[in-house]
Design an enzyme around this catalytic site. Structure first.
Site, mmCIF file in Angstrom:
data_model
loop_
_atom_site.group_PDB
_atom_site.id
_atom_site.type_symbol
_atom_site.label_atom_id
_atom_site.label_comp_id
_atom_site.label_asym_id
_atom_site.label_seq_id
_atom_site.Cartn_x
_atom_site.Cartn_y
_atom_site.Cartn_z
ATOM 1 N N GLY A 132 67.754 -15.858 -71.975
ATOM 2 C CA GLY A 132 68.815 -15.352 -72.426
ATOM 3 C C GLY A 132 68.824 -14.780 -73.747
ATOM 4 C CD GLU A 249 47.796 -15.642 -71.508
ATOM 5 O OE1 GLU A 249 46.907 -15.988 -72.031
ATOM 6 O OE2 GLU A 249 47.945 -14.751 -70.673
ATOM 7 C CB THR A 367 58.970 -1.092 -76.453
ATOM 8 O OG1 THR A 367 59.195 -0.945 -77.904
ATOM 9 C CG2 THR A 367 60.448 -1.354 -75.879
HETATM 10 C C1 LIG Z 1 60.780 -6.170 -66.321
HETATM 11 C C2 LIG Z 1 61.507 -6.690 -67.569
HETATM 12 C C3 LIG Z 1 61.720 -8.097 -67.718
HETATM 13 C C4 LIG Z 1 62.779 -8.587 -68.765
HETATM 14 N N1 LIG Z 1 62.827 -9.890 -68.934
HETATM 15 C C5 LIG Z 1 63.926 -10.324 -69.951
HETATM 16 C C6 LIG Z 1 64.152 -11.728 -70.001
HETATM 17 O O1 LIG Z 1 64.173 -12.414 -68.907
HETATM 18 N N2 LIG Z 1 64.994 -11.953 -70.807
HETATM 19 C C7 LIG Z 1 65.190 -11.156 -71.952
HETATM 20 O O2 LIG Z 1 66.026 -11.682 -72.831
HETATM 21 N N3 LIG Z 1 64.971 -9.849 -72.029
HETATM 22 C C8 LIG Z 1 64.054 -9.417 -70.921
HETATM 23 N N4 LIG Z 1 63.633 -8.159 -71.043
HETATM 24 C C9 LIG Z 1 64.181 -7.180 -71.914
HETATM 25 C C10 LIG Z 1 63.107 -6.877 -73.020
HETATM 26 O O3 LIG Z 1 62.918 -7.713 -73.769
HETATM 27 C C11 LIG Z 1 63.708 -5.450 -73.576
HETATM 28 O O4 LIG Z 1 63.936 -4.496 -72.755
HETATM 29 C C12 LIG Z 1 62.750 -5.125 -74.743
HETATM 30 O O5 LIG Z 1 62.648 -5.972 -75.794
HETATM 31 C C13 LIG Z 1 63.270 -3.609 -75.372
HETATM 32 O O6 LIG Z 1 64.726 -3.624 -75.476
HETATM 33 P P1 LIG Z 1 65.663 -2.830 -75.211
HETATM 34 O O7 LIG Z 1 65.416 -2.639 -73.717
HETATM 35 O O8 LIG Z 1 66.870 -3.057 -75.852
HETATM 36 O O9 LIG Z 1 65.228 -1.239 -75.801
HETATM 37 P P2 LIG Z 1 65.671 -0.808 -77.114
HETATM 38 O O10 LIG Z 1 65.292 -1.900 -78.204
HETATM 39 O O11 LIG Z 1 66.993 -0.161 -77.108
HETATM 40 O O12 LIG Z 1 64.751 0.643 -77.400
HETATM 41 C C14 LIG Z 1 64.817 1.601 -77.027
HETATM 42 C C15 LIG Z 1 63.724 2.610 -77.343
HETATM 43 O O13 LIG Z 1 63.590 2.696 -78.701
HETATM 44 C C16 LIG Z 1 62.543 2.357 -79.308
HETATM 45 N N5 LIG Z 1 62.524 1.590 -80.413
HETATM 46 C C17 LIG Z 1 63.264 0.471 -80.634
HETATM 47 N N6 LIG Z 1 63.067 -0.024 -82.024
HETATM 48 C C18 LIG Z 1 62.018 0.768 -82.563
HETATM 49 C C19 LIG Z 1 61.249 0.796 -83.684
HETATM 50 N N7 LIG Z 1 61.913 -0.105 -84.878
HETATM 51 N N8 LIG Z 1 60.458 1.743 -83.945
HETATM 52 C C20 LIG Z 1 60.003 2.522 -82.975
HETATM 53 N N9 LIG Z 1 60.663 2.707 -81.820
HETATM 54 C C21 LIG Z 1 61.805 1.815 -81.460
HETATM 55 C C22 LIG Z 1 61.805 1.463 -78.149
HETATM 56 O O14 LIG Z 1 60.660 1.266 -78.013
HETATM 57 C C23 LIG Z 1 62.577 1.980 -76.969
HETATM 58 O O15 LIG Z 1 61.621 3.117 -76.452
HETATM 59 C C24 LIG Z 1 62.928 -7.675 -69.784
HETATM 60 C C25 LIG Z 1 62.506 -6.252 -69.570
HETATM 61 C C26 LIG Z 1 61.973 -5.799 -68.586
HETATM 62 C C27 LIG Z 1 61.459 -4.477 -68.576
#
Ligand SMILES: Cc1cc2nc3c(=O)[nH]c(=O)nc-3n(C[C@H](O)[C@H](O)[C@H](O)COP(=O)(O)OP(=O)(O)OC[C@H]3O[C@@H](n4cnc5c(N)ncnc54)[C@H](O)[C@@H]3O)c2cc1C
Length: 385
Positions: A132, A249, A367
């Site tokens: 979480g 890993e 990302t």
């Molecule tokens: C299949 C999957 C499984 C997941 N499992 C988990 C889980 O079990 N537990 C958990 O806690 N989370 C989980 N996640 C969440 C994941 O960690 C987040 O989706 C990820 O960190 C991106 O955050 P966000 O979705 O809030 O996007 P945001 O951070 O809002 O980003 C939106 C866009 O803005 C860009 N962006 C943001 N900041 C910057 C920057 N500084 N510079 C350039 N571009 C930027 C990003 O690259 C992206 O394109 C999972 C995600 C996926 C897809």
């Protein structure tokens, strides 16, 4: 200078032992995996059988110290094991978040009571854990998380929401980050808690991915009481505990080999005439050659990371390069697959599932844009934008 990428005699013997084990012990239903995470829950029965076999060998938690039930395996031996598992298409991290993330964190930062309560149950596969961390307004910038925990006697009371929580609908426990001091600088007001998912006030709502699978969830917390003894590390120091769990890993060897296996399958299908676009089409052949070379590059990037780990160095932008390159390559192979199958690619099958699931690989675990930022600033020494 010539570089020898081959095994030493003892590494070759270890590789052979792992291969023999897979050949003799892996349930047949397991083979053919490695093209995405979606089929994992569907293959639960076979995975349980495989897990029991691994447990019998003490290989569930290869990296853990022996005194906690691990194998204390060297970095190279773990790498070879993961490489062979990926080659065979059998899962390597059957212990999930428990073995990969929270177990090592409890070993490093947990109390003796927490070790007693959780470690052996993780090893036996009696509990499923979820992570979480992410929230609707906190993903890439995780430290801005807002889920609030307020101390009340011997409990913390949690209110807020997590999102994208993989496997939460099956999980017994969650390790999570909460905000305990909203006035402190954002990294310094966060605490790390272990939460029983059956606690009153926890609501899990599955989210459907574009591939039609329900692998992740929204999780809501409404006055959820968590005993203070479930805190890992000190109050307001959770950020530093939490970052431990992101460090395991880092070579991405599983995905480097997974993408090559997906490509090999495509080549077999194309040669057998099972695709709509012919293999003799020259542009297609060139594309296959490019992808093949890229698979080798992905493997070399993984070797670089493991080589650093062997030398006691902590991979940084090098791990970002691996993660970004393998996930983007997986997507390119996904596009090629869909192109090769033509209209049949639109039917819901393994190829189209791989293509759709590949979309999330450049988001999950950090990302591509974030990885590029790390490579630019820490790798190339460029100024922050
Ligand atoms: C299949 C999957 C499984 C997941 N499992 C988990 C889980 O079990 N537990 C958990 O806690 N989370 C989980 N996640 C969440 C994941 O960690 C987040 O989706 C990820 O960190 C991106 O955050 P966000 O979705 O809030 O996007 P945001 O951070 O809002 O980003 C939106 C866009 O803005 C860009 N962006 C943001 N900041 C910057 C920057 N500084 N510079 C350039 N571009 C930027 C990003 O690259 C992206 O394109 C999972 C995600 C996926 C897809």
């Amino acid at each position: 200078m010539a570089i020898n990428l081959g095994d030493t005699p003892s590494e070759a013997a270890w590789r052979e032992e792992v291969r023999e084990f897979i050949k003799n012990e892996a349930p047949k239903e397991l083979f053919g995996g490695g093209e995405g995470e979606g089929s994992l829950f569907g293959r639960m029965g076979a995975i349980k059988g495989w897990r029991d076999k691994l447990a019998g060998k003490g290989w569930i938690a290869p990296a853990w110290p022996k005194k906690y039930g691990g194998a204390d395996m060297s970095v190279v031996d773990q790498f070879i094991m993961n490489e062979e598992f990926a080659e065979a298409g059998v899962p390597s991290n059957v212990g999930g978040f428990g073995v990969m993330m929270i177990g090592p964190t409890i070993i490093e930062h947990g109390t003796e009571d927490q070790k007693e309560e959780h470690l052996s149950r993780i090893l036996k596969g009696e509990v499923i854990w979820c992570q979480g961390y992410s929230e609707p307004g906190a993903g890439s910038d995780l430290a801005s998380l807002q889920t609030r925990a307020v101390r009340d006697g011997d409990d913390y009371v949690i209110n807020g929401q997590k999102i994208w929580t993989t496997g939460a609908q099956y999980a017994d426990w969650m390790y999570m980050l909460v905000r305990t001091d909203p006035d402190a600088p954002k990294h310094r007001g966060i605490t790390y808690l272990l939460v029983d998912m059956k606690s009153p006030g926890v609501t899990v709502r599955p989210l459907t991915t574009l591939a039609g699978t329900q692998t992740f969830n929204e999780v809501f917390f409404e006055d959820v009481r968590v005993p203070v003894k479930n805190r890992v590390g000190e109050e307001n120091r959770g950020w530093y505990v939490g970052t431990t769990t992101l460090d395991f890993e880092r070579s991405s060897i599983g995905s480097a080999i997974g993408v090559r296996k997906a490509l090999e399958k495509m080549i077999r299908d194309a040669k057998a005439g099972n695709t709509e676009v012919a293999f003799r089409n020259e542009a297609v052949r060139r594309e296959f050659a490019d992808r093949w070379i890229e698979c080798e590059v992905a493997k070399m990037l993984s070797y670089r990371v493991v080589n650093m780990q062997v030398r006691g160095l902590i991979p940084n932008y090098e791990a970002s390069m691996c993660k970004m390159y393998s996930s983007e390559l997986g997507q390119r192979i996904g596009y090629l697959t869909m192109h090769m199958y033509g209209m049949h690619g639109n039917v819901r099958n393994r190829a189209s599932m791989g293509y759709m699931q590949g979309v999330s690989s450049t988001i999950a675990g950090g990302t591509t844009e974030i990885q590029k930022g790390i490579i630019a600033t820490r790798g190339l020494g460029l100024p922050r934008g």
